[in-house]
Design a protein around this motif. Sequence first.
Motif, PDB file in Angstrom:
ATOM      1  N   PRO B  91      -6.087  -5.637  -3.528  1.00 43.52           N
ATOM      2  CA  PRO B  91      -6.086  -5.305  -2.094  1.00 43.52           C
ATOM      3  C   PRO B  91      -6.130  -6.600  -1.284  1.00 43.52           C
ATOM      4  N   PHE B  92      -5.333  -6.695  -0.214  1.00 40.59           N
ATOM      5  CA  PHE B  92      -5.356  -7.933   0.554  1.00 40.59           C
ATOM      6  C   PHE B  92      -5.554  -7.698   2.041  1.00 40.59           C
ATOM      7  N   ALA B  93      -5.499  -6.473   2.467  1.00 35.67           N
ATOM      8  CA  ALA B  93      -5.757  -6.148   3.868  1.00 35.67           C
ATOM      9  C   ALA B  93      -6.140  -4.679   3.864  1.00 35.67           C
ATOM     10  N   LYS B  94      -6.579  -4.197   4.988  1.00 37.69           N
ATOM     11  CA  LYS B  94      -6.971  -2.789   5.029  1.00 37.69           C
ATOM     12  C   LYS B  94      -5.766  -1.925   4.662  1.00 37.69           C
ATOM     13  N   HIS B  95      -5.913  -1.103   3.678  1.00 37.48           N
ATOM     14  CA  HIS B  95      -4.890  -0.152   3.231  1.00 37.48           C
ATOM     15  C   HIS B  95      -3.686  -0.788   2.537  1.00 37.48           C
ATOM     16  N   ARG B  96      -3.723  -2.088   2.257  1.00 40.85           N
ATOM     17  CA  ARG B  96      -2.551  -2.675   1.599  1.00 40.85           C
ATOM     18  C   ARG B  96      -2.952  -3.419   0.326  1.00 40.85           C
ATOM     19  N   GLY B 113       2.202  -2.594  -1.947  1.00 44.60           N
ATOM     20  CA  GLY B 113       1.989  -1.189  -1.618  1.00 44.60           C
ATOM     21  C   GLY B 113       0.980  -0.959  -0.521  1.00 44.60           C
ATOM     22  N   CYS B 114       0.792   0.301  -0.201  1.00 47.67           N
ATOM     23  CA  CYS B 114      -0.211   0.667   0.792  1.00 47.67           C
ATOM     24  C   CYS B 114      -0.915   1.949   0.352  1.00 47.67           C
ATOM     25  N   PHE B 115      -2.121   2.108   0.836  1.00 44.76           N
ATOM     26  CA  PHE B 115      -2.881   3.327   0.552  1.00 44.76           C
ATOM     27  C   PHE B 115      -2.769   4.260   1.746  1.00 44.76           C
ATOM     28  N   VAL B 122      -6.438  10.914  -1.997  1.00 46.55           N
ATOM     29  CA  VAL B 122      -6.067   9.523  -1.725  1.00 46.55           C
ATOM     30  C   VAL B 122      -4.695   9.292  -2.337  1.00 46.55           C
ATOM     31  N   GLY B 123      -3.863   8.530  -1.678  1.00 47.51           N
ATOM     32  CA  GLY B 123      -2.531   8.261  -2.215  1.00 47.51           C
ATOM     33  C   GLY B 123      -2.180   6.787  -2.138  1.00 47.51           C
ATOM     34  N   ALA B 124      -1.161   6.412  -2.901  1.00 44.92           N
ATOM     35  CA  ALA B 124      -0.687   5.027  -2.862  1.00 44.92           C
ATOM     36  C   ALA B 124       0.831   5.016  -3.004  1.00 44.92           C
ATOM     37  N   GLN B 125       1.434   4.084  -2.305  1.00 45.92           N
ATOM     38  CA  GLN B 125       2.890   3.912  -2.409  1.00 45.92           C
ATOM     39  C   GLN B 125       3.164   2.474  -2.825  1.00 45.92           C
ATOM     40  N   VAL B 126       4.056   2.296  -3.770  1.00 47.43           N
ATOM     41  CA  VAL B 126       4.396   0.938  -4.223  1.00 47.43           C
ATOM     42  C   VAL B 126       5.903   0.737  -4.105  1.00 47.43           C
ATOM     43  N   ILE B 127       6.289  -0.415  -3.594  1.00 44.34           N
ATOM     44  CA  ILE B 127       7.711  -0.789  -3.600  1.00 44.34           C
ATOM     45  C   ILE B 127       7.839  -2.020  -4.487  1.00 44.34           C
TER      46      ILE B 127
END
Lengths: 130, 148
Positions: B91-96, B113-115, B122-127
Amino acid sequence: MEKEIFAKIQETLAGALGVEPEEVRPEASLTKDLGAESIDFIDIIFRLEKAFNIKIPNGELFPGNILADERFVKEGRVTVGGLAEIKAKVPYLDVDLFSRDPQVSKLAEFFTVQMILRYVEDRLAKEVKA
Amino acid sequence: MIPSPVSGTAMRPIGVGIDILSLDRAKRFLTAHSSKQIQKIFTESERKKMGRELFSPPHFAKLFAAKEAFFKAAGGSWMGLPGFSRIQIQPFAKHRFKAVSPRYQPKETTAEGCFFESPEWVGAQVILYHAESKSQKSKVKTTIQKLK
């Protein structure tokens, strides 16, 4: 003995997947019929280890690690070599059926209750022999 | 080709993965197993960084969903228990977050990605991106500057 093992597997899978024990039939696919997702596969492994007091080595029941090998997967499909590897490492899985359309993303659909039953029976028989 | 939301450099997306996990399911999993078993899912660095938070349903669900989303972005198959412990979620920032896995990640790619969350899940998306050449990076940088 076989009935006892199956009853224990039914109970274990019902607990992991949140389904009724009667729904856990031998031919049921863990994903298609019982709604299993990735967290459930890990849950099932941990619960089986506890219920039968066995250690399940990585990739012995659900063949995830084979699919990370570039030699065995090409363009989203398991290669002939990959199919042979799965057959050798996971003889409990119906590889012949999967090989008709060996898409990596579909492999988990072939993880059945029967496969777990065969695996556990085999493991317990080996431990008795040892 | 699009700019990476993190670095702003030119990146070509080659895979997208999304996963969600209900907090109830995470709680059920955490209740059923020992901390020793649960820790097998995570990298040493994640275990050190998260400490006891690893065993709280929202934190556990976030990391688990991020790893699963990475698998999907990288090829869509279940990589087994060892797979989960070979992906580092940073994690490097809120929700990312960034996802790093030398074993499962194609060469010269970056995964970001982001949460996202609701009270129930809870979900997560990754590119997964492929780094582009210097000239292409430069073109994107110019476009970003123009837009600014």
